[in-house]
Write a protein that holds these residues in place. Structure first.
Motif, PDB file in Angstrom:
ATOM      1  N   UNK A 108       0.587  -1.213   0.216  1.00 39.12           N
ATOM      2  CA  UNK A 108      -0.072   0.123   0.582  1.00 39.12           C
ATOM      3  C   UNK A 108       0.664   1.063  -0.213  1.00 39.12           C
ATOM      4  N   UNK A 109       0.646   2.235  -1.445  1.00 38.45           N
ATOM      5  CA  UNK A 109       1.716   3.752  -1.122  1.00 38.45           C
ATOM      6  C   UNK A 109       1.190   4.126  -0.637  1.00 38.45           C
ATOM      7  N   UNK A 110       1.739   6.043  -0.430  1.00 36.71           N
ATOM      8  CA  UNK A 110       1.420   6.486  -0.319  1.00 36.71           C
ATOM      9  C   UNK A 110       0.972   8.007  -0.951  1.00 36.71           C
ATOM     10  N   UNK A 111       0.113   8.543  -1.192  1.00 33.27           N
ATOM     11  CA  UNK A 111      -0.510   9.577  -2.096  1.00 33.27           C
ATOM     12  C   UNK A 111       0.082  10.740  -1.106  1.00 33.27           C
ATOM     13  N   UNK A 112       0.221  11.845  -1.908  1.00 26.16           N
ATOM     14  CA  UNK A 112       0.453  13.472  -1.415  1.00 26.16           C
ATOM     15  C   UNK A 112       0.373  14.083  -1.887  1.00 26.16           C
ATOM     16  N   UNK A 113       0.592  15.592  -0.884  1.00 26.11           N
ATOM     17  CA  UNK A 113       0.061  16.782  -2.084  1.00 26.11           C
ATOM     18  C   UNK A 113       1.449  17.565  -2.907  1.00 26.11           C
ATOM     19  N   UNK A 114       1.332  18.246  -3.956  1.00 25.29           N
ATOM     20  CA  UNK A 114       2.431  19.112  -4.583  1.00 25.29           C
ATOM     21  C   UNK A 114       1.598  20.320  -4.319  1.00 25.29           C
ATOM     22  N   UNK A 115       2.165  21.701  -4.492  1.00 26.23           N
ATOM     23  CA  UNK A 115       1.609  22.400  -5.008  1.00 26.23           C
ATOM     24  C   UNK A 115       2.295  23.839  -4.701  1.00 26.23           C
ATOM     25  N   UNK A 116       2.644  24.995  -5.211  1.00 26.25           N
ATOM     26  CA  UNK A 116       3.335  26.113  -5.780  1.00 26.25           C
ATOM     27  C   UNK A 116       4.494  26.665  -5.055  1.00 26.25           C
ATOM     28  N   UNK A 117       3.984  26.916  -3.137  1.00 27.37           N
ATOM     29  CA  UNK A 117       4.140  27.173  -2.172  1.00 27.37           C
ATOM     30  C   UNK A 117       3.685  26.341  -1.098  1.00 27.37           C
ATOM     31  N   UNK A 118       4.690  26.158   0.117  1.00 26.77           N
ATOM     32  CA  UNK A 118       4.397  25.112   1.301  1.00 26.77           C
ATOM     33  C   UNK A 118       2.933  25.580   2.381  1.00 26.77           C
ATOM     34  N   UNK A 136      -6.847   8.443  -5.979  1.00 24.93           N
ATOM     35  CA  UNK A 136      -6.445  10.076  -5.013  1.00 24.93           C
ATOM     36  C   UNK A 136      -7.877  10.696  -5.515  1.00 24.93           C
ATOM     37  N   UNK A 137      -8.934  10.406  -6.821  1.00 26.16           N
ATOM     38  CA  UNK A 137     -10.112  11.348  -7.062  1.00 26.16           C
ATOM     39  C   UNK A 137     -10.675  10.949  -6.194  1.00 26.16           C
ATOM     40  N   UNK A 194      -0.462   9.820   2.959  1.00 28.53           N
ATOM     41  CA  UNK A 194      -2.066  10.111   2.734  1.00 28.53           C
ATOM     42  C   UNK A 194      -1.965   8.517   2.814  1.00 28.53           C
ATOM     43  N   UNK A 195      -1.921   7.068   3.460  1.00 31.89           N
ATOM     44  CA  UNK A 195      -2.313   6.073   2.863  1.00 31.89           C
ATOM     45  C   UNK A 195      -3.528   5.527   2.432  1.00 31.89           C
ATOM     46  N   UNK A 196      -3.644   5.083   1.253  1.00 36.67           N
ATOM     47  CA  UNK A 196      -4.940   4.445   0.079  1.00 36.67           C
ATOM     48  C   UNK A 196      -4.764   3.599  -0.377  1.00 36.67           C
ATOM     49  N   UNK A 197      -5.738   1.986  -0.288  1.00 39.99           N
ATOM     50  CA  UNK A 197      -5.632   1.134  -1.289  1.00 39.99           C
ATOM     51  C   UNK A 197      -4.767  -0.079  -0.442  1.00 39.99           C
ATOM     52  N   UNK A 198      -4.851  -1.019  -1.245  1.00 38.30           N
ATOM     53  CA  UNK A 198      -4.458  -2.422  -0.737  1.00 38.30           C
ATOM     54  C   UNK A 198      -3.144  -2.414  -1.562  1.00 38.30           C
TER      55      UNK A 198
END
Length: 243
Positions: A108-118, A136-137, A194-198
């Motif tokens: 199970x892998x992690x999902x994450x956010x990426x943005x233009x600013x912290x 993720x959606x 965020x950890x999601x899925x199997x």
């Protein structure tokens, strides 16, 4: 005459068996490092392309990896246009209602956010980009006060952040980290994994139980001898989650 009929029947059976040993595997070709197009050669490459070759060798299958757009990848499997999916597809209960999966080939892998600013907003009032029909959606759609902005391809989700259309993109951590690293500071990872899925598995038609058994056996053998962990480390680094 009977011998001729029998010989013809055996030839037909042999041809059918040979045909069953040759399968097509669909991937998206747009989700580096899982699967993508080598710009120099135009060939499909990546973790899942290498993994498919090894799995097929161990399962005694002749496999062809082909490209298919993400939003039609499950319908085209069900229609018989190919036999399997290896496209960074997480194993979820929702997908298991329409297809089945092999044993997982990533934890199970992690999902994450990426943005233009912290300091980017990912909470109430935020607009978050994600690829359509992904785990993720689905996660973002369930977040109160957050607007989901869906795109057909992962490249478009990143572009939405760059052009200010979205506050952040939410996707697999392993996909986003290299993009942020290569952006020269234009894009940054946010510390909200965020950890999601199997885990990720091979998508299959529910009726293809024999093929599933062959693929499961190959994946299990790779887990047992450490070769799957070695391939994961090659593409995702020594800190990646392994078996």
């Amino acid at each position: 005459m009977k011998k001729l009929v029998l010989a013809t029947a055996l030839m037909a059976f042999g041809a059918a068996a040979q045909a069953q040993d040759a399968i097509k595997i669909a991937t998206e070709g747009a989700y580096e490092p899982y699967n993508y197009i080598d710009q120099a050669t135009g060939a499909l490459v990546g973790f899942e392309v290498d993994l498919a070759a090894e799995i097929c060798a161990r399962a005694a299958l002749s496999c062809e990896v082909i490209q298919n757009e993400w939003d039609s990848i499950i319908p085209n499997l069900q229609s018989g246009n190919y036999d399997a999916i290896m496209a960074g597809m997480s194993i979820t209960e929702e997908r298991q209602k329409v297809i089945t999966f092999s044993e997982n080939y990533t934890p199970p892998s992690k999902s994450a956010y990426m943005a233009a600013s912290p300091e980017a907003n990912i909470g109430d009032g935020a607009v978050i980009a994600a690829q359509v029909s992904t785990i993720q959606a689905g996660y973002i759609a369930e977040q109160a006060g957050v607007t989901l902005l869906e795109f057909a391809s992962p490249d478009e989700t990143v572009a939405a952040v760059k052009n200010g259309e979205a506050d952040a993109v939410f996707a697999d951590l392993d996909y986003l980290v290299p993009i942020a690293g290569d952006s020269g500071g234009e894009l940054v990872m946010l510390n909200n994994d965020v950890a999601l899925g199997g885990g990720i598995g091979i998508g299959l038609r529910q009726s293809d139980t024999e093929l599933k058994a062959k693929l499961d056996g190959a994946i299990q053998s790779m887990k047992a001898d450490g070769s799957l962990n070695a391939l994961i480390e090659k593409y995702f680094g020594p800190e990646a989650e392994k078996f």
